[in-house]
Design a protein around this motif. Sequence first.
Motif, PDB file in Angstrom:
ATOM      1  N   VAL A   6       9.418  -6.632  -0.785  1.00 42.47           N
ATOM      2  CA  VAL A   6       8.301  -7.573  -0.395  1.00 42.47           C
ATOM      3  C   VAL A   6       8.126  -8.101   0.922  1.00 42.47           C
ATOM      4  CG1 VAL A   6       6.612  -8.992  -1.111  1.00 42.47           C
ATOM      5  CG2 VAL A   6       7.996  -7.901  -2.765  1.00 42.47           C
ATOM      6  N   ILE A   7       7.205  -7.324   1.627  1.00 37.88           N
ATOM      7  CA  ILE A   7       7.219  -7.955   3.320  1.00 37.88           C
ATOM      8  C   ILE A   7       5.900  -8.545   3.301  1.00 37.88           C
ATOM      9  CG2 ILE A   7       7.452  -7.238   5.493  1.00 37.88           C
ATOM     10  CD1 ILE A   7       9.953  -6.672   3.722  1.00 37.88           C
ATOM     11  N   PRO A   8       5.660  -9.802   3.932  1.00 35.91           N
ATOM     12  CA  PRO A   8       4.562 -10.467   4.289  1.00 35.91           C
ATOM     13  C   PRO A   8       3.827  -9.704   5.430  1.00 35.91           C
ATOM     14  CG  PRO A   8       6.444 -11.845   5.032  1.00 35.91           C
ATOM     15  CD  PRO A   8       7.044 -10.776   4.397  1.00 35.91           C
ATOM     16  N   LEU A   9       2.485  -9.590   5.294  1.00 37.52           N
ATOM     17  CA  LEU A   9       1.731  -9.128   6.275  1.00 37.52           C
ATOM     18  C   LEU A   9       0.678  -9.942   6.880  1.00 37.52           C
ATOM     19  CD1 LEU A   9       1.109  -5.648   4.700  1.00 37.52           C
ATOM     20  CD2 LEU A   9       2.750  -6.083   6.652  1.00 37.52           C
ATOM     21  N   GLU A  33       9.064   0.815   9.861  1.00 34.33           N
ATOM     22  CA  GLU A  33      10.617   1.153  10.016  1.00 34.33           C
ATOM     23  C   GLU A  33      11.443   0.604   9.054  1.00 34.33           C
ATOM     24  OE1 GLU A  33      13.794   1.849  13.228  1.00 34.33           O
ATOM     25  OE2 GLU A  33      11.797   1.515  14.032  1.00 34.33           O
ATOM     26  N   GLY A  34      11.154  -0.825   8.703  1.00 29.95           N
ATOM     27  CA  GLY A  34      12.091  -1.349   7.793  1.00 29.95           C
ATOM     28  C   GLY A  34      11.942  -0.949   6.400  1.00 29.95           C
ATOM     29  N   LEU A  35      10.661  -0.623   6.002  1.00 35.54           N
ATOM     30  CA  LEU A  35      10.420  -0.077   4.744  1.00 35.54           C
ATOM     31  C   LEU A  35      11.043   1.265   4.555  1.00 35.54           C
ATOM     32  CD1 LEU A  35       6.922  -1.297   3.725  1.00 35.54           C
ATOM     33  CD2 LEU A  35       8.999  -1.979   2.859  1.00 35.54           C
ATOM     34  N   TRP A  36      10.872   2.092   5.747  1.00 39.97           N
ATOM     35  CA  TRP A  36      11.530   3.369   5.777  1.00 39.97           C
ATOM     36  C   TRP A  36      13.067   3.566   5.604  1.00 39.97           C
ATOM     37  CZ3 TRP A  36      11.594   8.579   5.684  1.00 39.97           C
ATOM     38  CH2 TRP A  36      12.727   9.031   6.543  1.00 39.97           C
ATOM     39  N   ALA A  64       3.147  -6.378   1.919  1.00 37.26           N
ATOM     40  CA  ALA A  64       3.381  -4.755   1.363  1.00 37.26           C
ATOM     41  C   ALA A  64       4.338  -4.779   0.467  1.00 37.26           C
ATOM     42  CB  ALA A  64       3.869  -4.029   2.733  1.00 37.26           C
ATOM     43  N   LYS A  65       4.209  -4.159  -0.653  1.00 41.99           N
ATOM     44  CA  LYS A  65       5.346  -3.908  -1.673  1.00 41.99           C
ATOM     45  C   LYS A  65       5.801  -2.435  -1.865  1.00 41.99           C
ATOM     46  CE  LYS A  65       4.772  -6.514  -5.306  1.00 41.99           C
ATOM     47  NZ  LYS A  65       4.151  -6.885  -6.971  1.00 41.99           N
ATOM     48  N   LEU A  66       7.105  -2.183  -1.755  1.00 42.89           N
ATOM     49  CA  LEU A  66       7.678  -0.750  -1.833  1.00 42.89           C
ATOM     50  C   LEU A  66       8.477  -0.866  -2.977  1.00 42.89           C
ATOM     51  CD1 LEU A  66       7.854   2.197  -0.670  1.00 42.89           C
ATOM     52  CD2 LEU A  66       9.837   1.183   0.512  1.00 42.89           C
ATOM     53  N   ALA A 112      12.901  10.798  -8.768  1.00 40.20           N
ATOM     54  CA  ALA A 112      12.550   9.252  -8.327  1.00 40.20           C
ATOM     55  C   ALA A 112      11.086   9.001  -8.274  1.00 40.20           C
ATOM     56  CB  ALA A 112      13.211   8.938  -7.327  1.00 40.20           C
ATOM     57  N   ASN A 113      10.643   7.628  -8.306  1.00 36.55           N
ATOM     58  CA  ASN A 113       9.037   7.457  -8.094  1.00 36.55           C
ATOM     59  C   ASN A 113       9.166   6.271  -6.851  1.00 36.55           C
ATOM     60  OD1 ASN A 113       7.615   8.804 -10.757  1.00 36.55           O
ATOM     61  ND2 ASN A 113       9.399   7.850 -11.482  1.00 36.55           N
ATOM     62  N   ILE A 114       7.960   6.355  -6.217  1.00 37.30           N
ATOM     63  CA  ILE A 114       8.128   5.378  -5.137  1.00 37.30           C
ATOM     64  C   ILE A 114       6.465   5.198  -5.277  1.00 37.30           C
ATOM     65  CG2 ILE A 114       7.910   5.191  -2.526  1.00 37.30           C
ATOM     66  CD1 ILE A 114      10.063   7.128  -2.382  1.00 37.30           C
ATOM     67  N   LEU A 115       6.415   4.043  -5.261  1.00 38.34           N
ATOM     68  CA  LEU A 115       4.876   2.910  -5.116  1.00 38.34           C
ATOM     69  C   LEU A 115       4.859   2.218  -3.910  1.00 38.34           C
ATOM     70  CD1 LEU A 115       2.203   2.524  -6.341  1.00 38.34           C
ATOM     71  CD2 LEU A 115       3.430   0.645  -7.718  1.00 38.34           C
ATOM     72  N   LEU A 116       3.624   2.480  -3.250  1.00 39.86           N
ATOM     73  CA  LEU A 116       3.563   1.377  -2.068  1.00 39.86           C
ATOM     74  C   LEU A 116       2.108   0.730  -2.315  1.00 39.86           C
ATOM     75  CD1 LEU A 116       4.283   0.509   0.898  1.00 39.86           C
ATOM     76  CD2 LEU A 116       2.845   2.228   1.845  1.00 39.86           C
ATOM     77  N   GLU A 117       2.280  -0.530  -2.211  1.00 38.14           N
ATOM     78  CA  GLU A 117       1.280  -1.456  -2.543  1.00 38.14           C
ATOM     79  C   GLU A 117       0.682  -2.350  -1.317  1.00 38.14           C
ATOM     80  OE1 GLU A 117       1.023  -2.869  -6.986  1.00 38.14           O
ATOM     81  OE2 GLU A 117       3.228  -2.549  -6.493  1.00 38.14           O
ATOM     82  N   LEU A 118      -0.337  -2.255  -0.690  1.00 35.12           N
ATOM     83  CA  LEU A 118      -0.833  -2.970   0.294  1.00 35.12           C
ATOM     84  C   LEU A 118      -1.949  -3.795   0.015  1.00 35.12           C
ATOM     85  CD1 LEU A 118      -0.764   0.084   2.710  1.00 35.12           C
ATOM     86  CD2 LEU A 118       0.876  -1.913   2.571  1.00 35.12           C
ATOM     87  N   ASP A 119      -1.909  -5.113   0.370  1.00 37.54           N
ATOM     88  CA  ASP A 119      -2.954  -6.015   0.286  1.00 37.54           C
ATOM     89  C   ASP A 119      -3.271  -6.688   1.477  1.00 37.54           C
ATOM     90  OD1 ASP A 119      -1.377  -8.007   0.134  1.00 37.54           O
ATOM     91  OD2 ASP A 119      -1.331  -8.102  -1.928  1.00 37.54           O
TER      92      ASP A 119
END
Length: 557
Positions: A549-552, A462-465, A495-497, A484-491
Amino acid sequence: MPEEAGMQDMVTLKTIAETLNTSNDLSLMLDTVVGKLLELTGLTAGWLFLIDERGEYTCISDYNLPPALMRRDKEPMRVGTCWCVNRFRDGRLQHAVNIINCKRLEDAVEFKWGDTQDITHHATVPLRSGERMLGLLNVAAPGKEHFSDSELALLQAVAYQIGSAMERMRLYRAEQRRADLYARLGDFGAALSLTVNECTETDALPGTVIRMLGKYFDWPFAALVQQTNGTCHIQAIYTNSQMWLDSVVALSEEGRHLMNRIVDHHRSAVLSMEELVEMFGQVKHELNWDQLAWAIGVPISFQAPSEAGLLVVGTGEKSPNLAKADSEVLEALAEHIIAARESLKLADHRRELARLEERNRLARDLHDSVNQMLFSLSLTARGVESMLSDTEPLHPAVEAMQDIRALSQEALKEMRALIMQLRPVGLEAGLLSALQEYGTKQGLQVIVDRKGIRSISRSVEEGLWRIGQEAINNIRKHSGVTSANILLELDEKEAKLTISDQGKGGAKKRKSSNQNSLGLSIMRERAHSLGGRLDVWSSSRKGTTVTAVIPLSLESE
């Protein structure tokens, strides 16, 4: 004479049995019975060693030791080794035997520790209860170098009585311990339920649990470890009457293997001091290991298959024989912790549903009132504009009506965007799908891409939303482009939006000015509230890029 000796042995055994039943205090009982045994047998000195499963011994009782063995607070009885203890450890000492030239007394003579009172030999008798070996009883007298078979048989019978009494007292202590722990568990459970009702964040639960363990139980050490996506972190530690939160400290490789072993076994396990140090030795805080003898670890099984927890408590109790009661209570504590965590998650879910309901109510109210009035204002302005446009000459108010109509239409568009933000539709289909749909409704062509696959919590999603919504709004308002371009990277760790456009830039100017920077501030606050960061890059030639960038790594799904 043999009949008189037999009667004396019977009197001795009867007196010893009566003495053993006079107290439930182990040390007091053993001191009394050793003294009584020496008095009845005519011996002068005696001492008793308890030896645990690891072969470590403790001189728990002594009577009339010679001065040479009393030096430095009975140091000769606390350190070193001797023939009888070694035989006990090897399993070769099964019956009462004569010991020639006591090693401790030999050392006393050699190193001139003091008067040995002419004691050079002692008899050694193993203490046992059934098949369980407990320790040794040693008795001696000045000048006595040999014990007869009848004397050894009497000592063996007395040793059986002492062993049975020790086992009875052990069971009594274990039941006392169990009753005390379950009483403490009841108080802990009631207090935890009240605390959970007042707690608003699941992340605060580990610290709360450890603090309450220190308050309601007598374990000198307690720790909670959490495993998330293969990474083990120490969440909280209680020791030396203090508590530390150490969520960033990871377990060592040895500690991780130990934790996995306990978790895979699904039962509590006794940990030696060496294993405890392996698991928590890398913690920066100074832990007082000297006050601990062993520990117990119990797994905490959460619903998510990628998660596991471990509760570890340490105790200074020398004998692990009391571990059964502690293990039972620890397993019950694990269930309490699981229930508390689930209660917090349900409470979070209820609060989230309440927030969504309030947003939906506000969105409906805005749609039914302000949105309709703006729509009516736009139609009215257009009607007045049409009426005035037919006049000759052209009425001066026509231009004003055109401005009113344009402003009302812009306000209507803003209101619809606000309603969409309050009432997100399509988030259940995924973050990228929801942002793409939102951008389309704002008149933008949004291209989305993803790298990596893993689950993220509702709060992060929800925060990234919300951050993505605000970035799309800024592109529509300020970029001057329609794509516009949106890229979501997860490891495993974050999480990087990334939301970018090829517009005219200007984000840095808005950021540095006191005006029009509210959107960037809100996005940054949302990222910080989730423990992350927000980076903004802007150029008049290459457009603007917003990265959240949000730590997971510590996020519990």
